[in-house]
Every structure is written in C-alpha cells, then in structure tokens.
Enzyme design. Sequence first.
Site, PDB file in Angstrom:
ATOM      1  N   ARG A  51       0.805  -1.226   0.000  1.00 17.39           N
ATOM      2  CA  ARG A  51       0.000   0.000   0.000  1.00 17.39           C
ATOM      3  C   ARG A  51       0.838   1.276   0.000  1.00 17.39           C
ATOM      4  NH1 ARG A  51      -4.414  -0.420   4.511  1.00 17.39           N
ATOM      5  NH2 ARG A  51      -2.627  -1.339   5.550  1.00 17.39           N
ATOM      6  N   LYS A 148       1.020 -19.400   6.396  1.00 21.52           N
ATOM      7  CA  LYS A 148       0.299 -19.699   7.618  1.00 21.52           C
ATOM      8  C   LYS A 148       0.116 -18.403   8.405  1.00 21.52           C
ATOM      9  CE  LYS A 148       2.329 -21.205  11.688  1.00 21.52           C
ATOM     10  NZ  LYS A 148       3.170 -20.239  12.369  1.00 21.52           N
ATOM     11  N   HIS A 178       6.758 -23.755   6.288  1.00 22.33           N
ATOM     12  CA  HIS A 178       8.186 -23.668   5.940  1.00 22.33           C
ATOM     13  C   HIS A 178       9.006 -24.825   6.520  1.00 22.33           C
ATOM     14  CE1 HIS A 178       8.749 -21.680   9.858  1.00 22.33           C
ATOM     15  NE2 HIS A 178      10.038 -21.927   9.729  1.00 22.33           N
ATOM     16  N   LYS A 182      12.683 -27.415   5.051  1.00 22.82           N
ATOM     17  CA  LYS A 182      13.979 -27.580   5.723  1.00 22.82           C
ATOM     18  C   LYS A 182      14.659 -28.837   5.191  1.00 22.82           C
ATOM     19  CE  LYS A 182      12.682 -25.221   9.981  1.00 22.82           C
ATOM     20  NZ  LYS A 182      13.573 -24.112  10.243  1.00 22.82           N
ATOM     21  N   GLU A 216      12.699 -23.118  21.381  1.00 26.77           N
ATOM     22  CA  GLU A 216      13.219 -21.815  20.943  1.00 26.77           C
ATOM     23  C   GLU A 216      13.643 -21.017  22.169  1.00 26.77           C
ATOM     24  OE1 GLU A 216      11.001 -20.163  17.323  1.00 26.77           O
ATOM     25  OE2 GLU A 216       9.420 -21.022  18.537  1.00 26.77           O
ATOM     26  N   ASP A 235       0.130 -22.135  16.715  1.00 24.03           N
ATOM     27  CA  ASP A 235       1.295 -21.537  16.046  1.00 24.03           C
ATOM     28  C   ASP A 235       2.297 -22.597  15.579  1.00 24.03           C
ATOM     29  OD1 ASP A 235       2.899 -19.204  15.309  1.00 24.03           O
ATOM     30  OD2 ASP A 235       4.247 -19.802  16.928  1.00 24.03           O
ATOM     31  N   HIS A 240       3.637 -27.122  12.005  1.00 19.42           N
ATOM     32  CA  HIS A 240       5.013 -27.608  11.878  1.00 19.42           C
ATOM     33  C   HIS A 240       5.210 -28.994  12.519  1.00 19.42           C
ATOM     34  CE1 HIS A 240       5.592 -23.644  10.475  1.00 19.42           C
ATOM     35  NE2 HIS A 240       5.875 -23.061  11.614  1.00 19.42           N
ATOM     36  N   LYS A 331       8.610 -21.457  23.766  1.00 14.39           N
ATOM     37  CA  LYS A 331       9.433 -20.249  23.653  1.00 14.39           C
ATOM     38  C   LYS A 331      10.237 -20.084  24.934  1.00 14.39           C
ATOM     39  CE  LYS A 331       7.138 -18.806  19.934  1.00 14.39           C
ATOM     40  NZ  LYS A 331       7.711 -18.940  18.616  1.00 14.39           N
TER      41      LYS A 331
HETATM   42  C1  BG6 Z   1       6.760 -19.777  12.800  1.00 14.81           C
HETATM   43  C2  BG6 Z   1       6.085 -19.462  14.112  1.00 14.81           C
HETATM   44  O1  BG6 Z   1       5.855 -20.385  11.916  1.00 14.81           O
HETATM   45  O2  BG6 Z   1       7.864 -20.642  13.035  1.00 14.81           O
HETATM   46  C3  BG6 Z   1       7.069 -18.825  15.073  1.00 14.81           C
HETATM   47  O3  BG6 Z   1       5.002 -18.571  13.880  1.00 14.81           O
HETATM   48  C4  BG6 Z   1       8.300 -19.697  15.222  1.00 14.81           C
HETATM   49  O4  BG6 Z   1       6.465 -18.613  16.343  1.00 14.81           O
HETATM   50  C5  BG6 Z   1       8.866 -20.082  13.863  1.00 14.81           C
HETATM   51  O5  BG6 Z   1       9.260 -18.956  15.953  1.00 14.81           O
HETATM   52  C6  BG6 Z   1       9.977 -21.121  14.008  1.00 14.81           C
HETATM   53  O6  BG6 Z   1      10.607 -21.304  12.775  1.00 14.81           O
HETATM   54  P1  BG6 Z   1      12.121 -21.804  12.693  1.00 14.81           P
HETATM   55  O7  BG6 Z   1      12.347 -22.029  11.231  1.00 14.81           O
HETATM   56  O8  BG6 Z   1      12.947 -20.699  13.269  1.00 14.81           O
HETATM   57  O9  BG6 Z   1      12.190 -23.053  13.515  1.00 14.81           O
END
Ligand code: BG6
Length: 483
Positions: A51, A148, A178, A182, A216, A235, A240, A331
């Site tokens: 935008r 997502k 994603h 990997k 994480e 999430d 994942h 987290k």
């Molecule tokens: C994302 C989540 O899809 O994946 C995040 O929304 C998360 O919360 C992230 O931190 C983790 O991805 P990666 O590739 O760093 O393991």
Amino acid sequence: MVTRVIPVDPFDLVIFGGTGDLARRKIIPGLYRRFVAGQIPVGTRIIGAARGALTDADYRDLARKSIGEFVQEKSRSQEKIESFVAALHFLKIDAMAENGWDDLAKMVRKDVVQVFYFSVGPRLFGPLAKRLNDHNISADNARIVVEKPFGHDLASAQALNQELAEYFDESQIYRIDHYLGKETVQNLMAVRFANILFEPLWNSQYVDHIQITVSETVGVGGRGAYYDKSGAMRDMVQNHLMQLVCLIAMEPPAQFDPDSVRDEKLKVIRALDTVSPNDIVRGQYRAQGDNPSYIEDSENPESKTESFLAMKLKISNWRWNGTPFYLRTGKRLRARKSEIAVVFKDPPHMIFGDNAKHRCNQLLIHLQPNEGMDMRVTIKEPGPGGMRLMDVPLDMSFAEALGEAADNITDAYERLVMDVIRGDQTLFMRGDEVEAAWAWTDPMIEAWKARGDLPKPYDPGSSGPEDALMLMHKEGRRWREIT
Ligand code: BG6
C-alpha cells in the site's frame, strides 16, 4: 561434490506484502541466492506490491538492504546484486480497493509462469484472489502462495479454502509450511524410503517411542498480539510439528509425487487420537531479570495462552498402535533446538547381564542447528574386566559428510519458492490436509478453554514446566536434554 542447479524459464512473481518482514527477511534474499546460483534467468520479473508509495528505485534499495542484512557475505557481490535488483519493480496496490489493479494487469505477462505470493494476513487472501480474477490478471498457469496461519480453526480454514477455490484450482494453490522446506525434514523421507535399513524396524514392534522437540530461546515480544490469539498449539503444533509427525509416521507412498505423498500424510492426521487432558501440559514463561514474562510480552494480564506445549500422541493404525509420540515445543527455553528421536526397544533377550548397562538404540534427527543425523548404538566398553556396554554415536553431521556441498543447503523459503515456480506441490499442504489438522486440534483447544485450564508457569532457560517432564517419567521414559 557439485550441486546441480536446473534453471527455470523466466517468470513473473508478484509479492503482495512486498515490503513486509517475510519479503525482506526471506523471500527477496532467497530469490537473490537462487539468482546467484544461476537458477533464475534474465527476463524474470519480481514485482513488490504494497500500500505504500514506493518507486522501483526505492524498492531496489529495500532489496539491496535486505540482501546486505540477510545474505551471507560470501554470496554477495556488487555486480550480482545490481543485475538481480534490475529485475525488481514496485506497484502500489490496495488489496481491499480497486486502485493499482489495472497497472498490475498491464505488467504481468500471461505467457509465462505467474506466481502471486500472498505474504499478508489471511483476511486478505480472499480479496486478493478475487481481484486477480476480476481484473483478468491471473492466467491458467498462475499459482498463488499462501502463508500460515491458514485459518484459526476448522471453520475458518474451510471458509478460506472455499474462497480461494472460487478463483483457483487446488493445483494452483501452494499453502506454505516452511518446516517442509527444511533440508533435514526432507531428508526424513530420503532416509526412510531410500534405505532398506530402517523401514523394517519402523513400527510399534521395534520402536518404543518417538520424541519431537522444537524449542526456541526467543519470546513472543513484538508479536504478542498475534501470538496471544494463537498459542503454541495453533502456532506450532497444528502445522510444523504435525508435518513432522506425518513424515515420520506415514506409509511409503507409491511414488514421490504431490498427491501420493499428501494422501499418505492425510491418513496419518486422520488416524490421530484426540489427546486426553492428562496427556497435555501447557506452560507460560515467567519473567527473569530484565526479560519480561509472557504476560508482559503479550500485553494481556488475563492471558491463559500457552507459550509451551507438551503432549503424548497416539496414532491409531496398524503400524503405530502402542508406540507413543511425545511432542514438545516452547518459547524462551534453554536452547534453540529442533530434534526428532526415534527410540528403539530393547533387544528381546539380553545376554550380558544387569551390569552391562545396555542403552537402547536411538536414531536422532537434528533439524536445527547443526543439521544431521546420528544413530546411537551399543558397543563393548574398551578394556578388560568383563562385558560392559556403552553407547556411541554413529555420527553423520551434514556439514562433515557433505563438505562444501553443505554450503548449498538452501533456506526453506528459497527452496519452496523455486518449487512453486517449477509447479511442484509435494512440499505444500493440500486443503484437505489443513482441514484435517484443524479438525484434530479444535476439540482439544475448546476443551481446555471450557475447563478454564491455566498454563503452568516455567522459568526462562529451563526445559519447560515440571509436569512436562512427568509426562514421560511416569511411563519410565525420559526426554532428551535440551542443550
Ligand atoms: C513460525 C512461528 O511459523 O515458526 C514462530 O510462527 C516460530 O512462532 C517459527 O518462531 C519457528 O521457525 P524456525 O524455522 O525458526 O524453527
């Protein structure tokens, strides 16, 4: 070892949300790396759409900055950067209004592959698809890429699927997870289906349990508002971790093609039992020193959202009945580490006696960092004094085994974007797969909301709440350390 690069034909890629975080961190740097690798030919056009009022020159500057920040120094060359950014353009467009769309129609060619990357929130997916259609921009060879979160629950995912299906065929829709991009995640399929060694043991007769950890160190600060509506279940687990479970648990597909693979993954999701509340542990991180607590990060003093989740999952099918899958993700934990451990059963009869200290075999799949695999096997401890046993790794770090070729391990987004351009949907989620994942997730979330369950507090830098350890301890098993 030389890595083969197969160039694609020139294409047009439009990135909606072209100035956003994902475009700057992942999409533009990834495309640049593929350009340097010789995969993206001259004649390709990459059009950022957003935008804001940017010129082509401003957008090229933004790209130069993002390459400077997110591409390793050794892959950056002034000359290459300049030829790459020459392919970039910018268009001011509003997904919810009509301005800009006719300009886009003039710009996008119909005789090349068209990719429309919806790097925006899901509420804009439908309006974007509609306008691409109404303004006669998308052609038969158009592909749309959606990020997502694909919905918030089953009903919203179904609504999104229906909205997109009005304008695009399923074969044109690329739903990104994603994790599927990997390197080691894809290697899971290679290890299972290109070796004879593992598959005969890959079932409940030989596998005691499987543990999947995605931990994480970051908190949710900066994206607390999104995260608080989502939590670890929506999430991370629904997408994942679910994809990891599918790749470990699925039956061998007849072919390595998109629908054969996705049919098998779908069967796994449909065979998942609803997890009983006793087998779910939800946690929320506390404050520590200057680091804020989850409650502060989310700016919601009443929040009952989980920043940590552990669960014991059962898959009700012939292969896995009796072998639990333990999942955990969170987290602000001790380390950033994603790992799958396939823990095998003890041999049926031990001949070496109790002092031998036998440890069971384990196949460890390291997703990040230090991608690779290792197999824990039992050998004799060296030296005299009887048959004492010890556990040693048969190590295969990709960096060591692949030498220079390990430098070519591409970022997940980079690989996935090229798959879209090539028209390969194998690593993307089909609509029914996403819906099945939500159908499994929803009742558990609804149940803990109805009960008013509070997440258990845990210390940052730990491995999550004590109860998560108990989930395994009470069954005589242990999590692997998060280090
Ligand atoms: C994302 C989540 O899809 O994946 C995040 O929304 C998360 O919360 C992230 O931190 C983790 O991805 P990666 O590739 O760093 O393991």
